[in-house]
Design an enzyme around this catalytic site. Sequence first.
Site, PDB file in Angstrom:
ATOM      1  N   SER A  15      -7.406   4.515  -2.939  1.00 53.40           N
ATOM      2  CA  SER A  15      -6.135   4.151  -3.567  1.00 53.40           C
ATOM      3  C   SER A  15      -5.324   3.239  -2.668  1.00 53.40           C
ATOM      4  O   SER A  15      -4.795   2.200  -3.111  1.00 53.40           O
ATOM      5  CB  SER A  15      -5.322   5.407  -3.893  1.00 53.40           C
ATOM      6  OG  SER A  15      -5.984   6.217  -4.837  1.00 53.40           O
ATOM      7  N   ARG A  38       2.706   4.065   0.287  1.00 51.79           N
ATOM      8  CA  ARG A  38       2.864   5.413  -0.275  1.00 51.79           C
ATOM      9  C   ARG A  38       3.844   5.418  -1.446  1.00 51.79           C
ATOM     10  O   ARG A  38       3.644   6.137  -2.428  1.00 51.79           O
ATOM     11  CB  ARG A  38       3.314   6.401   0.796  1.00 51.79           C
ATOM     12  CG  ARG A  38       2.140   6.945   1.604  1.00 51.79           C
ATOM     13  CD  ARG A  38       2.458   8.302   2.210  1.00 51.79           C
ATOM     14  NE  ARG A  38       1.250   8.933   2.684  1.00 51.79           N
ATOM     15  CZ  ARG A  38       0.569   9.877   2.038  1.00 51.79           C
ATOM     16  NH1 ARG A  38       0.985  10.303   0.862  1.00 51.79           N
ATOM     17  NH2 ARG A  38      -0.518  10.393   2.547  1.00 51.79           N
ATOM     18  N   HIS A  41       2.024   4.006  -4.362  1.00 50.18           N
ATOM     19  CA  HIS A  41       1.052   5.000  -4.824  1.00 50.18           C
ATOM     20  C   HIS A  41       1.732   6.030  -5.717  1.00 50.18           C
ATOM     21  O   HIS A  41       1.199   6.423  -6.765  1.00 50.18           O
ATOM     22  CB  HIS A  41       0.405   5.679  -3.606  1.00 50.18           C
ATOM     23  CG  HIS A  41      -0.617   6.701  -3.956  1.00 50.18           C
ATOM     24  ND1 HIS A  41      -0.341   8.056  -3.915  1.00 50.18           N
ATOM     25  CD2 HIS A  41      -1.911   6.583  -4.345  1.00 50.18           C
ATOM     26  CE1 HIS A  41      -1.424   8.726  -4.255  1.00 50.18           C
ATOM     27  NE2 HIS A  41      -2.395   7.859  -4.524  1.00 50.18           N
TER      28      HIS A  41
END
Length: 215
Positions: A15, A38, A41
């Site tokens: 990812s 992050r 994500h």
Amino acid sequence: MYSYVTDGNEIYRRSFAMIREESDLGRFDAAQAQVAVRMIHAAGQTDLASDIEFSAGVVPAARAALSAGRPILCDVNMVASGVTRRRLPADNQVLCLLKDPRVPELAARLGTTRTAAAVELWAEHLEGSVVAVGNAPTALFHLLKWLSDDPARPRPAAVLGIPVGFVGAAESKAALASDAQALGIEFVTVHGRRGGSAITCAAINALATEQEIME
């Protein structure tokens, strides 16, 4: 019948690699990019990168505060619940004072929301803390006003001002970005309507350690 990746760390690795390949992270330094990855994500949207803004010193300031054991102050319990405790470097307190029994009366007296009123109760914890506002624009506005009312009041080390919504969210984040330097605070924000608890928690969890994936 179904073929899919079952290793959690491998899912994270793939990812994050896809995010770095598909997102424009060029204006961030390496530490900021780690945090931005992050956040992207958590949002599932690579174009979020264009709305993320870091003040120049926010990443080292937040990491130093957390390493020194300073608390994380959250506007709502959803943000507090999303902090991965095992990533925290000093068993830091994660505080949300929204359920403090003083809040309803305080909100009524101030004529504001309970999330904004709870900010008043942060005072004794605020010095050198990491503030995480992931839901309520009124909480972010109230914090900015509280700080601007008295230059002698304690300052957090970093403000993650990432509330979500259609009323006041974009405006509160624009105010944070424009006034932070004058108020003497470092910040992370996501401009526009997007934001929320998941993105805010992702930013906290990224700031808590330089290790991108916890084995």
